[in-house]
Structure formats: structure tokens, C-alpha cells
Scaffold this motif. Structure first.
Motif, short mmCIF file in Angstrom:
data_model
loop_
_atom_site.label_atom_id
_atom_site.label_comp_id
_atom_site.label_asym_id
_atom_site.label_seq_id
_atom_site.Cartn_x
_atom_site.Cartn_y
_atom_site.Cartn_z
N SER A 126 6.32 -13.77 5.08
CA SER A 126 5.62 -12.54 4.72
C SER A 126 5.27 -12.51 3.23
CB SER A 126 6.41 -11.31 5.13
OG SER A 126 7.65 -11.25 4.48
N PHE A 127 6.12 -13.08 2.38
CA PHE A 127 5.84 -13.15 0.94
C PHE A 127 4.55 -13.92 0.68
CE2 PHE A 127 6.18 -15.81 -2.91
CZ PHE A 127 6.18 -14.82 -3.88
N TYR A 128 4.42 -15.10 1.29
CA TYR A 128 3.22 -15.90 1.04
C TYR A 128 1.98 -15.24 1.63
CZ TYR A 128 6.31 -19.41 -0.84
OH TYR A 128 7.23 -20.06 -1.62
N GLU A 129 2.11 -14.63 2.79
CA GLU A 129 0.96 -13.92 3.37
C GLU A 129 0.54 -12.75 2.48
OE1 GLU A 129 1.53 -15.06 8.07
OE2 GLU A 129 2.44 -13.19 7.36
N ARG A 130 1.50 -12.01 1.94
CA ARG A 130 1.17 -10.89 1.02
C ARG A 130 0.46 -11.38 -0.24
NH1 ARG A 130 6.42 -9.47 1.78
NH2 ARG A 130 6.97 -9.98 -0.36
N ASN A 131 0.75 -12.61 -0.62
CA ASN A 131 0.17 -13.17 -1.85
C ASN A 131 -1.09 -13.99 -1.59
OD1 ASN A 131 1.85 -12.62 -4.46
ND2 ASN A 131 3.32 -12.80 -2.79
N GLY A 132 -1.72 -13.80 -0.43
CA GLY A 132 -3.02 -14.38 -0.17
C GLY A 132 -3.03 -15.78 0.40
N TYR A 133 -1.90 -16.26 0.86
CA TYR A 133 -1.84 -17.59 1.47
C TYR A 133 -2.15 -17.48 2.96
CZ TYR A 133 -0.09 -19.55 -2.83
OH TYR A 133 -0.01 -19.97 -4.13
#
Length: 155
Positions: A126-133
Motif C-alpha cells: 500500500s505504501f508503494y501504491e500510495r506513492n505512485g508505483y
């Protein structure tokens, strides 16, 4: 977010310094508790001593090491994010480390960043998805690992 989190300082370091070794050691223990694998076999500290690579340590306003991250080349155009870790009480630090690594990747003229994490590591996913990955097909040694999920961010 606390005032200390706003004063996070990120600096380039070698991966064999005292703070870097402690942080990556903690990360390995956390990963082992979540995934059953420490991730140590997926990171060679010499990889971030190469040209167009970095290892960073984040510190709070008192100078305490609170997080780390690394960037290493996959090829001429793509770099890989490695060893991202933040001690839990320092909200916002992970995004600052990631943003720093993205800026460095741009300076090094990479066009994209790739990374791998485990599907079971919900916080990381979820962290990477929130950061545009965005999710991509598994690459490299992760191709035949269905428990892995790979991400890309175009720069």
C-alpha cells in the motif's frame, strides 16, 4: 505527523556504517517476521557502491538514525529501490526517503524505478501504491516467485 518528522534529514552513507548496518539488520528481522525471509540474499552492499547508486540514512532532529533506503542500477535506464525501512514511530519518513531516492534517480538520468516486495507485506504494497508505483510483471530473480509483487514508477 510530529514536529520531529518534519525535521528529517536524509544523507548519503556507505551501507557498512554502524547506523546503516543496524537499520538493515532491523529490516531483515522485520521482513523475516512478516514473510519468513529476511531479504538479505536480495541485497549486496557492494551494489550501492557502484556508479549511479546510493545508500541513504534518515535521521531525526536529534541525529538518531530512523530509516534507510538504497538505489542500484538494473540497466542504463532503470534503477531498483532496495532496503527501504523506517522505524515505526516516524510517520512520513518513508515517503521522504523514497522521494529522495527518486530525485537521485532523476539526477542519474534513470527513466524508471523498479522494486519488489512480498504480497503478504500489506504495508509495503500500500505504501508503494500510495506513492505512485504501478504493478508490473515480476522481473529478474522474482519471475518465478508468485509470493512477490513488483512495481515501477516512471520518472
Amino acid at each position: 505527523m510530529s514536529l520531529d518528522d518534519l525535521k528529517i534529514i536524509i544523507s548519503l552513507e556507505q551501507p557498512d556504517t554502524f547506523d546503516a548496518v543496524n537499520l538493515t539488520g532491523e529490516l531483515s528481522e522485520v521482513l523475516k517476521s512478516i514473510t519468513g525471509d529476511s531479504g538479505r540474499n536480495s541485497f549486496n552492499p557492494d551494489d550501492v557502491k557502484l556508479k549511479r547508486s546510493v545508500f541513504v540514512v534518515a535521521r531525526d532532529s536529534l541525529g538518531n538514525a530512523i530509516g534507510c533506503g538504497a538505489l542500484r542500477p538494473i540497466d542504463e535506464n532503470i534503477a531498483e529501490v532496495k532496503r527501504m525501512y523506517v522505524r515505526k514511530k516516524h510517520m512520513g519518513c518513508g515517503s521522504k526517503i523514497l522521494s529522495y531516492l527518486e530525485d537521485k534517480a532523476r539526477e542519474f538520468n534513470y527513466s524508471a524505478l523498479w522494486l519488489e516486495t512480498r504480497l503478504i507485506n500489506n504495508n509495503a504494497v500500500s505504501f508503494y501504491e500510495r506513492n505512485g508505483y504501478k504493478r508490473i510483471k515480476n522481473y529478474g530473480k522474482y519471475i518465478d516467485y508468485p509470493q512477490s509483487v513488483c512495481f515501477e514508477k516512471k520518472l
